[in-house]
Design an enzyme around this catalytic site. Sequence first.
Site, PDB file in Angstrom:
ATOM      1  N   ASP A 210       0.915  -1.244  -0.056  1.00  0.00           N
ATOM      2  CA  ASP A 210       0.106   0.056   0.076  1.00  0.00           C
ATOM      3  C   ASP A 210       0.774   1.154   0.028  1.00  0.00           C
ATOM      4  O   ASP A 210       2.013   1.227   0.694  1.00  0.00           O
ATOM      5  CB  ASP A 210      -0.962   0.146   1.206  1.00  0.00           C
ATOM      6  CG  ASP A 210      -2.020   0.762   0.898  1.00  0.00           C
ATOM      7  OD1 ASP A 210      -2.215   1.433   0.080  1.00  0.00           O
ATOM      8  OD2 ASP A 210      -2.812   1.102   2.291  1.00  0.00           O
TER       9      ASP A 210
ATOM     10  N   ASN B  81     -10.317  -3.021  -6.836  1.00  0.00           N
ATOM     11  CA  ASN B  81      -9.684  -2.367  -7.677  1.00  0.00           C
ATOM     12  C   ASN B  81     -10.272  -1.962  -9.035  1.00  0.00           C
ATOM     13  O   ASN B  81      -9.622  -0.966  -9.630  1.00  0.00           O
ATOM     14  CB  ASN B  81      -8.029  -2.683  -7.559  1.00  0.00           C
ATOM     15  CG  ASN B  81      -7.433  -2.501  -6.204  1.00  0.00           C
ATOM     16  OD1 ASN B  81      -6.300  -3.241  -5.899  1.00  0.00           O
ATOM     17  ND2 ASN B  81      -7.809  -1.404  -5.521  1.00  0.00           N
TER      18      ASN B  81
HETATM   19  C1  FPP Z   1      -1.867   0.051  -3.395  1.00  0.00           C
HETATM   20  O1  FPP Z   1      -1.488   1.517  -3.166  1.00  0.00           O
HETATM   21  C2  FPP Z   1      -1.521  -0.605  -4.624  1.00  0.00           C
HETATM   22  C3  FPP Z   1      -2.116  -1.177  -5.503  1.00  0.00           C
HETATM   23  C4  FPP Z   1      -3.490  -1.055  -5.558  1.00  0.00           C
HETATM   24  C5  FPP Z   1      -1.355  -1.824  -6.533  1.00  0.00           C
HETATM   25  C6  FPP Z   1      -0.164  -2.659  -6.475  1.00  0.00           C
HETATM   26  C7  FPP Z   1       0.657  -2.740  -7.498  1.00  0.00           C
HETATM   27  C8  FPP Z   1       2.123  -2.673  -7.432  1.00  0.00           C
HETATM   28  C9  FPP Z   1       2.792  -2.601  -6.242  1.00  0.00           C
HETATM   29  C10 FPP Z   1       2.859  -2.781  -8.869  1.00  0.00           C
HETATM   30  C11 FPP Z   1       2.536  -3.649  -9.664  1.00  0.00           C
HETATM   31  C12 FPP Z   1       2.460  -5.264  -9.424  1.00  0.00           C
HETATM   32  C13 FPP Z   1       3.122  -6.078  -9.854  1.00  0.00           C
HETATM   33  C14 FPP Z   1       3.202  -7.421  -9.413  1.00  0.00           C
HETATM   34  C15 FPP Z   1       4.186  -5.721 -10.985  1.00  0.00           C
HETATM   35  P1  FPP Z   1      -2.519   2.428  -3.612  1.00  0.00           P
HETATM   36  O2  FPP Z   1      -2.540   2.847  -5.003  1.00  0.00           O
HETATM   37  O3  FPP Z   1      -3.823   2.344  -2.912  1.00  0.00           O
HETATM   38  O4  FPP Z   1      -1.573   3.700  -2.671  1.00  0.00           O
HETATM   39  P2  FPP Z   1      -2.562   5.062  -1.804  1.00  0.00           P
HETATM   40  O5  FPP Z   1      -3.511   4.383  -0.779  1.00  0.00           O
HETATM   41  O6  FPP Z   1      -1.493   5.655  -1.371  1.00  0.00           O
HETATM   42  O7  FPP Z   1      -3.399   5.809  -2.833  1.00  0.00           O
END
Ligand code: FPP
Length: 247
Positions: A27, A75
Amino acid sequence: MKSDSKIQVPDGLDLNAIPAHVACIMDGNGRWAKKRLMNRVKGHEQGAQTVEEIVMASREIGIDVLTLYAFSTENWARPKEEVKALMHLLKRFLKNKTEELRKKDIRLNLIGQIQRLPDDVRKQAEQAMAATEKNSAMILNLAISYGAREEITMAVQQIAAKVKSGSLDPKDITDNTVSDHLYTAGMPDPDLIIRTSAEFRLSNFLMWQAAYSEFAFIPTLWPDFTKQEFYQVLIDYQQRDRRFGKV
Ligand code: FPP
């Protein structure tokens, strides 16, 4: 799993007490980008770099199963452009990293609704899983279009179908029956679940499997998370007294 004898043992980490299964709720990508006045997608790109680092760090010290929460069932409701960018990053990871995973004896396994993925991403994932299916040093579970409620509902449907067909007697249903119908069937439950970015939620992740997991909620945003900090979280975990409800 035996760890690689050539690795430099991080100070304080007991290689004989490495958790079998570590899971991460990755996250903070969006906030990482926002702090830099960048598009959220830049945060996901940087987050993908962290994925590579943590996968290899896990393999080095002999973790058996690493599960990364990359995309939840919820998501899909994010803006179209962000979903598209995340699918692109996933496809790129699968395409570029399969060979390295194969060489490092890591088996890639997608958990979640693979059928919901765009065709090209699904095909790339199937190819990567097939190319690494014989590997046995570590399992890398990528949770994609994953939701624990969906997973448990699916298990209930499958168990109910067996009862209906007469192949399963309701009185023979145990908690193992449920575990055996989850995406993680045959794998140990997570010993440790790490969530980055100072959020204190499970967010529909491994809800059944987390019954006795230890949790580490850390303030670092996922793109800033490093191998060193990962090892420090494991060192802290090794100091804990796990009693599994006993005394
Ligand atoms: C949450 O942060 C993260 C995600 C929903 C996506 C996770 C994806 C990756 C780490 C990269 C791609 C994955 C691979 C396996 C190559 P958020 O977007 O909710 O962050 P925020 O809470 O700060 O808005």
